[in-house]
Each structure stands twice: as structure tokens, then as C-alpha cells.
Design an enzyme around this catalytic site. Structure first.
Site, PDB file in Angstrom:
ATOM      1  N   HIS A  16       0.820  -1.262  -0.083  1.00  0.00           N
ATOM      2  CA  HIS A  16      -0.078   0.117   0.016  1.00  0.00           C
ATOM      3  C   HIS A  16       0.816   1.270   0.131  1.00  0.00           C
ATOM      4  O   HIS A  16       2.006   1.109   0.679  1.00  0.00           O
ATOM      5  CB  HIS A  16      -0.776  -0.062   1.306  1.00  0.00           C
ATOM      6  CG  HIS A  16      -2.071   1.098   1.300  1.00  0.00           C
ATOM      7  ND1 HIS A  16      -1.785   2.448   1.757  1.00  0.00           N
ATOM      8  CD2 HIS A  16      -3.137   0.789   1.255  1.00  0.00           C
ATOM      9  CE1 HIS A  16      -2.667   2.998   1.783  1.00  0.00           C
ATOM     10  NE2 HIS A  16      -3.653   2.232   1.514  1.00  0.00           N
TER      11      HIS A  16
ATOM     12  N   ASP B 178       3.061  -4.269   8.141  1.00  0.00           N
ATOM     13  CA  ASP B 178       1.878  -3.437   8.126  1.00  0.00           C
ATOM     14  C   ASP B 178       0.672  -4.467   8.056  1.00  0.00           C
ATOM     15  O   ASP B 178       0.446  -5.365   7.282  1.00  0.00           O
ATOM     16  CB  ASP B 178       1.787  -2.856   6.578  1.00  0.00           C
ATOM     17  CG  ASP B 178       0.468  -2.546   6.326  1.00  0.00           C
ATOM     18  OD1 ASP B 178      -0.490  -2.317   6.932  1.00  0.00           O
ATOM     19  OD2 ASP B 178       0.198  -1.496   5.144  1.00  0.00           O
TER      20      ASP B 178
ATOM     21  N   GLN C 177      -4.541  -5.023   7.214  1.00  0.00           N
ATOM     22  CA  GLN C 177      -5.431  -5.912   6.242  1.00  0.00           C
ATOM     23  C   GLN C 177      -5.689  -7.359   7.324  1.00  0.00           C
ATOM     24  O   GLN C 177      -6.419  -8.121   6.768  1.00  0.00           O
ATOM     25  CB  GLN C 177      -5.263  -6.080   4.950  1.00  0.00           C
ATOM     26  CG  GLN C 177      -5.447  -4.848   4.136  1.00  0.00           C
ATOM     27  CD  GLN C 177      -6.971  -4.473   4.185  1.00  0.00           C
ATOM     28  OE1 GLN C 177      -7.837  -5.049   4.475  1.00  0.00           O
ATOM     29  NE2 GLN C 177      -7.120  -3.133   3.932  1.00  0.00           N
TER      30      GLN C 177
ATOM     31  N   LYS D   9     -10.452  -0.497  10.359  1.00  0.00           N
ATOM     32  CA  LYS D   9     -10.562  -1.742   9.670  1.00  0.00           C
ATOM     33  C   LYS D   9     -10.863  -2.972  10.365  1.00  0.00           C
ATOM     34  O   LYS D   9     -11.299  -4.102   9.795  1.00  0.00           O
ATOM     35  CB  LYS D   9      -9.049  -1.977   9.204  1.00  0.00           C
ATOM     36  CG  LYS D   9      -8.424  -0.730   8.186  1.00  0.00           C
ATOM     37  CD  LYS D   9      -8.299  -1.179   6.900  1.00  0.00           C
ATOM     38  CE  LYS D   9      -7.519  -0.181   6.240  1.00  0.00           C
ATOM     39  NZ  LYS D   9      -7.937   0.367   4.847  1.00  0.00           N
TER      40      LYS D   9
ATOM     41  N   CYS E  77      -4.717   2.390  -3.630  1.00  0.00           N
ATOM     42  CA  CYS E  77      -3.815   3.096  -2.973  1.00  0.00           C
ATOM     43  C   CYS E  77      -2.404   1.919  -3.159  1.00  0.00           C
ATOM     44  O   CYS E  77      -1.594   1.877  -2.330  1.00  0.00           O
ATOM     45  CB  CYS E  77      -3.649   3.475  -1.427  1.00  0.00           C
ATOM     46  SG  CYS E  77      -4.790   4.636  -1.286  1.00  0.00           S
TER      47      CYS E  77
HETATM   48  C1  LIG Z   1      -2.386  -2.622   3.559  1.00  0.00           C
HETATM   49  C2  LIG Z   1      -2.817  -1.372   4.124  1.00  0.00           C
HETATM   50  N1  LIG Z   1      -1.652  -0.584   4.694  1.00  0.00           N
HETATM   51  C3  LIG Z   1      -1.995   0.708   4.895  1.00  0.00           C
HETATM   52  C4  LIG Z   1      -3.403   1.194   4.943  1.00  0.00           C
HETATM   53  C5  LIG Z   1      -3.360   2.869   5.401  1.00  0.00           C
HETATM   54  O1  LIG Z   1      -4.414   2.714   6.673  1.00  0.00           O
HETATM   55  P1  LIG Z   1      -4.900   4.027   7.077  1.00  0.00           P
HETATM   56  O2  LIG Z   1      -5.437   4.757   5.905  1.00  0.00           O
HETATM   57  O3  LIG Z   1      -5.890   3.636   8.090  1.00  0.00           O
HETATM   58  O4  LIG Z   1      -3.749   4.840   7.935  1.00  0.00           O
HETATM   59  C6  LIG Z   1      -4.081   0.458   4.478  1.00  0.00           C
HETATM   60  C7  LIG Z   1      -5.554   1.276   4.206  1.00  0.00           C
HETATM   61  O5  LIG Z   1      -6.222   1.270   3.133  1.00  0.00           O
HETATM   62  C8  LIG Z   1      -4.165  -0.785   3.860  1.00  0.00           C
HETATM   63  O6  LIG Z   1      -5.067  -1.486   3.434  1.00  0.00           O
END
Ligand SMILES: Cc1ncc(COP(=O)(O)O)c(C=O)c1O
Lengths: 416, 150
Positions: A133, A210, A213, A236, A374
Site C-alpha cells: 500500500h 503493515d 488488512q 478496519k 492506493c
Molecule cells: C495494507 C494497508 N496498509 C495501510 C493502510 C493505511 O491505513 P490508514 O489509512 O488507516 O492509515 C491501508 C488502508 O487502506 C491498508 O489496506
């Protein structure tokens, strides 16, 4: 044979009862019952989370960690008890290892700026994978610009899998940090986390996972995983937005400088010198998102009140069903066909742009995500501008998948 | 909100068979449009004869709305002067964003774009090519400029 007696956990899981816990699922959209299949973007909240937020706001609000009056003590107790629940939920060593942040994005930026920036020298390497991401790419690119370190990307294969050997091949004696998703938001791929962490550890490489998910779909035990840092977002996992957690190993957090200055992160301040507060408060400058943390604590309570194994088995059954039905359609191409996945299905439909598909599904009350998720490098890898993505939570149903499949078919016919 | 209003036959037809699609030799202006939300990209190329738009072509990947809008636009502006094209941009912009704006007869096929205004999330798809045109008319010169709807 006793196979008749064997019930799958999915059939034990009571979806209808679970759905009643989520008031939003009763909504109609465009005159149709909502089918919320965009859980990877943000999950819905159960009543208990909504009630916890309301209760806090109606009865307990005050600033935390600063007052002797009753409300401030109540707010502080609620805030800290949420932290304790998170400690248990991910099996962190203690509250000192659980830092409240805004979300995954802020957690990774914190690690990049506070841990990595003072450590890295020009020529050092930060290793990520090809399915990250943007939140696990851009903070490292910024760090590399600041330090002269290099960003190295371990490629994925055409199923969207990450192989340990590929990641190891991308390691060098200069690799200092390995940052990767526990599960991919764009493809659903589950990464071989244990093996990746073991491999990094053997080489003295610091690991940043990270978990955005993974946390709604798996039991996460950070100490069993053995990672150095683990990041996730409250929204999430059925909690509020604007709150998340950075888990860090205490010995590393201890050595890190604060990353923002202000109130709450100090012990004493004089104009000559400031001494920093203990962990985790050193990293929590300013008035925190108190209700967010309390809501997240309630989300943890909700998740632990479920039969999580049965819930996860239900999600796996939904994934298998959607995968099977969508891939049976000749016009559909699945993007991301890893063997181990969380309940995320990305796909494209021949002749139908994902954006048009999104509109047509919305008309049917079906919420999916369309776009690059993203993860623009992932889109580039599969040579598509965007995909449609259905992502399931334990409150989704097989009937919703049937509606999805029927709507995809009607979109295909419209544009044929 | 009616899907049939968004995806009218004209729109579906221009999506299936975009007109004036492809490269343009000896272009006087080339501008790239980008919608970061959906990843749609298009390049618009124009050749002028004095004030007149002698030829126009577009290329790129996009959703049905953005492809059809670009296709309809190229048909509508070919042979028009810069001033006329700029005026058309204003009128279409109004058509897409102001749901009280009357749908004038003289807009011809472009009137088919009016269904978009019931779908706020899709207005940018339809307007991408028009913003790209506007930027091409204003810049005029060759080096590919870039325009984004965000
Ligand atoms: C794999 C992953 N990493 C990071 C993020 C970023 O999360 P947040 O927007 O809650 O900071 C997301 C959310 O879309 C994600 O799916």
C-alpha cells in the site's frame, strides 16, 4: 463414519445474529438492501462500539492524564483500559509496547522517522515488496531522500504471491529494514510472515509489518511472530477512524527519540532541558484521540466476544464462493490468485471499466471499491488502470455474493 | 437517479466505438489529462488552422463516461474556432454541474452527458476531457502539459 456429525465452523457461525449487531447493515441504498462489500477500505461498527463512544461522550469526557477531578480520572481509566485490551489482543509484552497513533499510515511514518532516520546511513537499504500500500512505500521513499538510503523492492509473482526466496534474493549486507504487509489490500495475498521475519532476524534486519488488512481476519500474536514493529488501524477492525496502534518491541522503542514534541510526552520541561515521558507516552504528544481509543477497545471486546475461528471460517467460505463464482464468468479476470488469501477478491471485467461497474453495483445497493486501492505499483504490475474489489467481513452473506455476481453479469451485458 | 439516464445509448455507442480516437500527426497542441481517483488518463491532440480547430484526436484509457465524453467532445469541436470551443466548454461545464441548468436543444448529442449530474461521483469522469481541452486552448503550444481533475 461420523462425517454426518461434522459441521463446518461456517455453519455454526450465526451470520444473521451477527448482522443485527451492526445497525448500518439494515440500511437500504437506492431502494435495495445494502450489501457492504468494501470492508478492506473500512469496516462497519457494531452497536457496542457506537454505545461506548456515546457513553464516553455523554458521561465521561475530560482530558486524560492531567486532572485530579473525577471526569479526568474516568476518562484516563477508560483510555488506558482500552490500551490494556489491545495489549492482550495482540499479545504485546506490556502497555509500553502499544502506542496509540492515528492509524497504520501514522504508525509507519513514526517508525521511518523516529527509528530509521537516526540510524540509516547513505547506501543502507530499505526492502519492501511489490504489493505494498502507498502507506508502506511513501514513508520509506521520504526516509531514503532524507538519509541517502536506497529503497529496494522484492517483486511479486503473477499470482500476486511474495516468495521468501525472492525477498531473500533482494537482501544485501546493507539491508537495514524489511517492511511488508501481513496481507495485501489490493490482492488479498497473505504473506509468509513468519518465514520473512525469521529470515530478516537471522541477518539482523529490523522488521516492520503493515497489519492493516490482517488484523480483522487473523489472530495476531506479535510476540509469537517476533516482528520488531506491527502497525494497524482501528477502522478496519470495526472500530472508529483516526485511531490505530503501533506495536514496537520495548528495547527498540526505548532507544528511539520522540517524533513529535508537546504535552503528554514530557516529564519535565524547562527552557534548558526537557526530559521525556516513559513509554508509550513518549510517542503520544498532545491530547490523544480519547474516544477513538475507547471505541477501539470496545471493538476488541466485540471481536473477542465472537467465536473468531468460526467467523474466520465463514470469511474463508465467502472468499471461496466469490472466487469460484466470479472465475466461472468468462469475462472476469481475477487479479491476485495467491494460494493463501484474506477475504478480498480483486477483478476486472472485459469491456467494463471498474468505475462503471462501481456505479452499476451501487445502483443495486452493492458497495465495492473500484480504483487503484492506493497500490498503483500493483496495478502497473498487472497492467490494469484499476480493479473492482469486493472484500468480505464475517457479517457478509452468500446471498450478497449472488447479488454481486448477478450485477456484474448485468453490467457486462450493458456494455457488450 | 436512473442508470439508464447515465448510460444512454449515445454514451454506450461512443464508448464502444470512440470517434477521433488515435494519434494525430502534426499536432499543434498535446495535453494530458489525468484523474487520480480512478487512474483514467487521456491525451488530447489538436491541430489548428489559424483560429480554427482543423483536427482533433484523443487517446487513453478510461471508463465509459470519460471515453464517451471525449469522443462526443472531439466531434463537437472539430471545425470550430478556439473561441467557440471555449464557449462550449463553459456550457458543458454548466450542464454537468448545475442540475437546474436547462438542457439546450442546440447542444445536440452533448445533451446526453446531462445524465451525469445525477451521479456526483462521476462528474469528474465526464469533465476530464473538457478540462484537458480548456488547458490546451489556453496554453496552445506544443510541450505536453498536464491537467488533473483533483
Ligand atoms: C495494507 C494497508 N496498509 C495501510 C493502510 C493505511 O491505513 P490508514 O489509512 O488507516 O492509515 C491501508 C488502508 O487502506 C491498508 O489496506
Amino acid at each position: 463414519m461420523n462425517s454426518i456429525l461434522k459441521q463446518t465452523p461456517a455453519s455454526i457461525f450465526d451470520v444473521e445474529a451477527t448482522r443485527r449487531d451492526f445497525p448500518i447493515l439494515a440500511r437500504q441504498i437506492n431502494g435495495k438492501p445494502l450489501a457492504y462489500l468494501d470492508n478492506a477500505a473500512s469496516a462497519q461498527r457494531p452497536d457496542s462500539v457506537i454505545q461506548a463512544l456515546l457513553d464516553y461522550q455523554r458521561r465521561h469526557h475530560a482530558n486524560v492524564h492531567r486532572g485530579v477531578h473525577a471526569l479526568s480520572q474516568e476518562a484516563t481509566a477508560l483510555f488506558e483500559s482500552a490500551r490494556e485490551r489491545l495489549v492482550r489482543f495482540i499479545n504485546a509484552g506490556s502497555i509500553r509496547e502499544v502506542v496509540f497513533v492515528r492509524g497504520t499510515t501514522e504508525a509507519i511514518n513514526l517508525v521511518a522517522q523516529s527509528y530509521a532516520r537516526p540510524q540509516l546511513r547513505a547506501g543502507d537499504e530499505v526492502l519492501i515488496t511489490g504489493l505494498e500500500h502507498h502507506a508502506n512505500i511513501v514513508p520509506w521513499q521520504m526516509l531514503c531522500e532524507q538519509t541517502g538510503a536506497k529503497l529496494i523492492v522484492a517483486p511479486i509473482d503473477t499470482d500476486g504471491e511474495v516468495h521468501v526466496q525472492t525477498v531473500e534474493a533482494a537482501m544485501s549486507p546493507r539491508t537495514r529494514i524489511l517492511a511488508f504487509a501481513h496481507a495485501s489490500n489490493a490482492l488479498g495475498t497473505l504473506l509468509p510472515v513468519e518465514a520473512l521475519i525469521a529470515s530478516a532476524k537471522a541477518r539482523g534486519i529490523v522488521t516492520v509489518v503493515d497489519g492493516a488488512q490482517a488484523i480483522p481476519h487473523l489472530r495476531v500474536d506479535v510476540r509469537k511472530l517476533g516482528c520488531d514493529f506491527y502497525a494497524f488501524s482501528g477502522h478496519k477492525m470495526f472500530g472508529p477512524t483516526g485511531i490505530g496502534v503501533l506495536y514496537g518491541r520495548e528495547s527498540l522503542l526505548e532507544k528511539m527519540p520522540p517524533w513529535q514534541g508537546g504535552g503528554d510526552m514530557i516529564l519535565t520541561v524547562s527552557f534548558a532541558k526537557t526530559t521525556y515521558n516513559a513509554l508509550p507516552y513518549k510517542f503520544e504528544a498532545g491530547t490523544p484521540n480519547i474516544e477513538g481509543a475507547i471505541g477501539l477497545g470496545a471493538a476488541v471486546d466485540y471481536m473477542t466476544s465472537l467465536d473468531l475461528d468460526a467467523a474466520h471460517a465463514h470469511e474463508a467460505a465467502l472468499l471461496a464462493c466469490a472466487t469460484q463464482k466470479l472465475s466461472a464468468m468468462p469475462a472476469v479476470r481475477l487479479i491476485g490468485t495467491a494460494r493463501r488469501k484474506v477475504s478480498v477478491v480483486s477483478f476486472v471485467v472485459e469491456g467494463v471499466h471498474p468505475h462503471d461497474l462501481g456505479t452499476i453495483l451501487d445502483e443495486q445497493g452493492i458497495a465495492i471499491r473500484t480504483g487503484h486501492h492506493c497500490a498503483m505499483p500493483v496495478m502497473e504490475f498487472f497492467d490494469v488502470p484499476a480493479t473492482a474489489r469486493a472484500s468480505f467481513a464475517f457479517y457478509n452473506t452468500f446471498e450478497e455474493i449472488d447479488r454481486l455476481v448477478a450485477a456484474v453479469e448485468s453490467a457486462r451485458r450493458l456494455f457488450a | 437517479m436512473e442508470l439508464a439516464d447515465l448510460y444512454r445509448d449515445v454514451i454506450l455507442d461512443h464508448n464502444r466505438k470512440p470517434r477521433n480516437f488515435g494519434p494525430l500527426a502534426r499536432a499543434d497542441a498535446a495535453v494530458e489529462g489525468f484523474n487520480p481517483l480512478c487512474g483514467d488518463r487521456l491525451t488530447l491532440r489538436l491541430r489548428f488552422d489559424g483560429e480554427k480547430i482543423e483536427d482533433v484526436k484523443f487517446e487513453g484509457k478510461g471508463c465509459a463516461i470519460s471515453t464517451a465524453s471525449a469522443s462526443l467532445m472531439t466531434e463537437a469541436i472539430k471545425g470550430k474556432t478556439r473561441g467557440e470551443a471555449a464557449h462550449l466548454f463553459e456550457r458543458v461545464h454548466e450542464l454537468l454541474t448545475d442540475d437546474r441548468a436547462p438542457i439546450a436543444e442546440d447542444l445536440g448529442k452533448l445533451a446526453a452527458l446531462s445524465g451525469v449530474r445525477e451521479f456526483p461521483a462521476r462528474v469528474k469522469c465526464a469533465s476530464l476531457c473538457w478540462h484537458t481541452l480548456s488547458s490546451a486552448l489556453n496554453a496552445g503550444a506544443t510541450p505536453p502539459a498536464s491537467v488533473s481533475t483533483e
